[in-house]
Design a protein around this motif. Structure first.
Motif, PDB file in Angstrom:
ATOM      1  N   ASP A   1     -57.204 -19.312 -61.672  1.00 57.02           N
ATOM      2  CA  ASP A   1     -56.896 -19.386 -60.246  1.00 57.02           C
ATOM      3  C   ASP A   1     -56.305 -20.738 -59.877  1.00 57.02           C
ATOM      4  N   ARG A   2     -56.508 -21.756 -60.725  1.00 62.65           N
ATOM      5  CA  ARG A   2     -56.010 -23.097 -60.450  1.00 62.65           C
ATOM      6  C   ARG A   2     -54.614 -23.328 -61.027  1.00 62.65           C
ATOM      7  N   LEU A   3     -54.127 -22.390 -61.817  1.00 65.16           N
ATOM      8  CA  LEU A   3     -52.796 -22.537 -62.392  1.00 65.16           C
ATOM      9  C   LEU A   3     -51.725 -22.296 -61.336  1.00 65.16           C
ATOM     10  N   PRO A   4     -50.549 -22.905 -61.496  1.00 60.55           N
ATOM     11  CA  PRO A   4     -49.416 -22.553 -60.627  1.00 60.55           C
ATOM     12  C   PRO A   4     -49.126 -21.060 -60.741  1.00 60.55           C
ATOM     13  N   ALA A   5     -48.600 -20.470 -59.690  1.00 54.71           N
ATOM     14  CA  ALA A   5     -48.425 -19.019 -59.635  1.00 54.71           C
ATOM     15  C   ALA A   5     -47.639 -18.479 -60.828  1.00 54.71           C
ATOM     16  N   GLU A   6     -46.541 -19.164 -61.201  1.00 55.11           N
ATOM     17  CA  GLU A   6     -45.714 -18.667 -62.296  1.00 55.11           C
ATOM     18  C   GLU A   6     -46.468 -18.685 -63.624  1.00 55.11           C
ATOM     19  N   MET A   7     -47.194 -19.770 -63.893  1.00 56.60           N
ATOM     20  CA  MET A   7     -47.978 -19.852 -65.122  1.00 56.60           C
ATOM     21  C   MET A   7     -49.099 -18.813 -65.118  1.00 56.60           C
ATOM     22  N   ARG A   8     -49.654 -18.580 -63.943  1.00 52.66           N
ATOM     23  CA  ARG A   8     -50.731 -17.598 -63.832  1.00 52.66           C
ATOM     24  C   ARG A   8     -50.239 -16.204 -64.215  1.00 52.66           C
ATOM     25  N   ASP A   9     -49.019 -15.884 -63.819  1.00 51.73           N
ATOM     26  CA  ASP A   9     -48.467 -14.570 -64.162  1.00 51.73           C
ATOM     27  C   ASP A   9     -48.386 -14.385 -65.685  1.00 51.73           C
ATOM     28  N   TYR A  10     -47.966 -15.425 -66.390  1.00 56.82           N
ATOM     29  CA  TYR A  10     -47.856 -15.315 -67.850  1.00 56.82           C
ATOM     30  C   TYR A  10     -49.234 -15.276 -68.503  1.00 56.82           C
ATOM     31  N   ALA A  11     -50.187 -16.021 -67.958  1.00 57.55           N
ATOM     32  CA  ALA A  11     -51.548 -15.982 -68.481  1.00 57.55           C
ATOM     33  C   ALA A  11     -52.153 -14.591 -68.306  1.00 57.55           C
ATOM     34  N   MET A  12     -51.891 -13.992 -67.148  1.00 58.45           N
ATOM     35  CA  MET A  12     -52.410 -12.651 -66.896  1.00 58.45           C
ATOM     36  C   MET A  12     -51.691 -11.612 -67.748  1.00 58.45           C
ATOM     37  N   LEU A  13     -50.408 -11.838 -68.014  1.00 61.31           N
ATOM     38  CA  LEU A  13     -49.656 -10.921 -68.872  1.00 61.31           C
ATOM     39  C   LEU A  13     -50.264 -10.876 -70.267  1.00 61.31           C
ATOM     40  N   ALA A  14     -50.755 -12.018 -70.748  1.00 65.30           N
ATOM     41  CA  ALA A  14     -51.407 -12.079 -72.060  1.00 65.30           C
ATOM     42  C   ALA A  14     -52.899 -11.767 -71.965  1.00 65.30           C
ATOM     43  N   ARG A  15     -53.373 -11.416 -70.756  1.00 68.14           N
ATOM     44  CA  ARG A  15     -54.774 -11.072 -70.504  1.00 68.14           C
ATOM     45  C   ARG A  15     -55.723 -12.228 -70.791  1.00 68.14           C
TER      46      ARG A  15
ATOM     47  N   GLY B   1     -43.076  -6.644 -61.125  1.00 71.36           N
ATOM     48  CA  GLY B   1     -41.849  -7.409 -60.984  1.00 71.36           C
ATOM     49  C   GLY B   1     -42.044  -8.914 -60.965  1.00 71.36           C
ATOM     50  N   ALA B   2     -43.290  -9.381 -61.128  1.00 78.01           N
ATOM     51  CA  ALA B   2     -43.548 -10.824 -61.112  1.00 78.01           C
ATOM     52  C   ALA B   2     -42.955 -11.521 -62.336  1.00 78.01           C
ATOM     53  N   VAL B   3     -42.857 -10.791 -63.465  1.00 76.58           N
ATOM     54  CA  VAL B   3     -42.275 -11.320 -64.707  1.00 76.58           C
ATOM     55  C   VAL B   3     -41.227 -10.327 -65.187  1.00 76.58           C
ATOM     56  N   SER B   4     -40.047 -10.810 -65.525  1.00 76.87           N
ATOM     57  CA  SER B   4     -38.991  -9.918 -66.015  1.00 76.87           C
ATOM     58  C   SER B   4     -39.255  -9.527 -67.462  1.00 76.87           C
ATOM     59  N   ALA B   5     -38.674  -8.428 -67.887  1.00 77.95           N
ATOM     60  CA  ALA B   5     -38.836  -7.984 -69.270  1.00 77.95           C
ATOM     61  C   ALA B   5     -38.277  -9.020 -70.241  1.00 77.95           C
ATOM     62  N   ARG B   6     -37.162  -9.648 -69.880  1.00 76.04           N
ATOM     63  CA  ARG B   6     -36.564 -10.663 -70.765  1.00 76.04           C
ATOM     64  C   ARG B   6     -37.513 -11.850 -70.939  1.00 76.04           C
ATOM     65  N   SER B   7     -38.090 -12.326 -69.851  1.00 76.06           N
ATOM     66  CA  SER B   7     -39.029 -13.442 -69.942  1.00 76.06           C
ATOM     67  C   SER B   7     -40.272 -13.044 -70.731  1.00 76.06           C
ATOM     68  N   ALA B   8     -40.674 -11.800 -70.590  1.00 75.42           N
ATOM     69  CA  ALA B   8     -41.839 -11.323 -71.333  1.00 75.42           C
ATOM     70  C   ALA B   8     -41.581 -11.342 -72.837  1.00 75.42           C
ATOM     71  N   TRP B   9     -40.359 -11.003 -73.254  1.00 77.91           N
ATOM     72  CA  TRP B   9     -40.017 -11.065 -74.681  1.00 77.91           C
ATOM     73  C   TRP B   9     -40.099 -12.502 -75.196  1.00 77.91           C
TER      74      TRP B   9
ATOM     75  N   SER C   1     -55.647  -6.475 -63.521  1.00 78.07           N
ATOM     76  CA  SER C   1     -55.291  -7.885 -63.549  1.00 78.07           C
ATOM     77  C   SER C   1     -55.940  -8.612 -62.382  1.00 78.07           C
ATOM     78  N   GLU C   2     -56.801  -9.553 -62.695  1.00 78.67           N
ATOM     79  CA  GLU C   2     -57.443 -10.370 -61.684  1.00 78.67           C
ATOM     80  C   GLU C   2     -57.320 -11.831 -62.118  1.00 78.67           C
ATOM     81  N   HIS C   3     -57.294 -12.746 -61.168  1.00 80.08           N
ATOM     82  CA  HIS C   3     -57.303 -14.152 -61.542  1.00 80.08           C
ATOM     83  C   HIS C   3     -58.495 -14.824 -60.875  1.00 80.08           C
ATOM     84  N   ARG C   4     -59.218 -15.584 -61.672  1.00 81.86           N
ATOM     85  CA  ARG C   4     -60.377 -16.287 -61.162  1.00 81.86           C
ATOM     86  C   ARG C   4     -60.660 -17.453 -62.099  1.00 81.86           C
TER      87      ARG C   4
END
Length: 304
Positions: free
Chosen positions: A17-31, A102-110, A10-13
């Motif tokens: 990289d310009r997304l807010p941290a929380e949104m970035r985590d979800y974007a990276m979760l979906a690759r 731990g950046a995203v919970s399993a519940r939020s991931a669902w 998982s890398e952000h660029r």
């Protein structure tokens, strides 16, 4: 032997990289930071449309298949990370994935998984009835995939079944049936996926051995280059059969020459002990997809 540094999963660029941290985590979760995955999921469907001579008349179908690939690849990655979160924490390349870290919970991931699946539903509704049925039939192998690495040495073969499914969907939507050409195109794609995902899994061989994860790269051992070459050769033979079904002309088979040369380059230059080399060869399969699309387009548009 010197081992190249592990390339983190998982890398952000760029835009991510310009997304807010929380949104970035979800974007990276979906690759979304790694578009190679949805390109590889998309290509078999695009090949089917091109080989069936549908690019000019059914070009919106290409768009819908691309959107579906982006959404459903993202959903598949979220589901995979939910299932694999404990294993991911034990592998150097994957321990920083959003759920594992731990950046995203399993519940939020669902919840995120459901949202992405709704986009897939919109795409599904654009397809003809048979194609809808074929697409829905993919859900069972998709759900089973994350568990394959625990029970078989060849999870890459199961990934091939899943990642090639768009070929059947695209052909069903174009032709209203699934004939020999579609099945050969699909089977060739399965062999292609086994080849490129074997290359990808070379990055994790040491960690996989420690954790107990099985893969084709570990199964092939020191014969991994020959094994990958055999997968690519089988893919070409099956694709040649699909082309022959559509246009039984030896000249039509020449359309596959560029992708054959690309496969030969991948195998010849592959260094199984260099993670960066393996990742670059894996990513080059986006070009292989373009070359195969061009071949199908040439054959499909010269049916007359």
């Amino acid at each position: 032997m010197t081992t190249a540094p592990i390339v983190p999963d998982s890398e952000h660029r760029g835009l991510l990289d310009r997304l807010p941290a929380e949104m970035r985590d979800y974007a990276m979760l979906a690759r979304f930071d790694r578009p190679i995955g949805w390109w590889l999921l998309f290509w078999p469907g695009a090949w089917a449309v091109a080989l069936a001579d549908g690019v000019s008349e059914r070009w919106p179908l290409i768009f819908w298949l691309l959107l579906g690939a982006i959404a459903m690849r993202g959903a598949g990655c979220v589901y995979n990370d939910i299932v694999d979160r404990d294993l991911d924490r034990q592998v150097e390349r994957t321990r920083q994935r959003p759920i594992a870290s731990g950046a995203v919970s399993a519940r939020s991931a669902w919840v995120w998984l459901v949202a992405l699946s709704l986009v897939g539903l919109v795409v599904l509704l654009q397809l003809r009835p048979l194609a809808q049925i074929v697409a829905l039939a993919s859900l069972a192998p998709v759900a089973a995939y994350p568990f394959m690495k625990r029970i078989t040495w060849w999870p890459q073969a199961w990934l091939g079944i899943v990642f090639s499914w768009a070929a059947l969907v695209g052909w069903a939507d174009m032709a209203g049936e699934i004939g020999g050409a579609a099945l050969l195109l699909y089977a060739g794609s399965v062999a292609w996926v086994v080849g490129y995902d074997t290359i990808y899994s070379l990055q994790d061989r040491e960690d996989d051995a420690l954790v107990g994860i099985r893969s084709s790269a570990r199964a092939m051992g020191r014969h991994v280059r020959a094994g990958t070459g055999a997968c690519y050769a089988l893919a070409l033979v099956l694709w040649a059969g699909a082309v022959w079904q559509v246009r039984p002309d030896p000249l039509a088979l020449l359309a596959l020459a560029p992708v054959a040369v690309h496969f030969a380059w991948q195998v010849w230059t592959l260094n199984p002990d260099d993670g960066a080399n393996a990742l670059a060869r894996f990513r080059s399969n986006r070009r292989a997809g373009w070359l195969m699309f061009a071949a199908c387009l040439v054959v499909g548009t010269t049916l007359g």
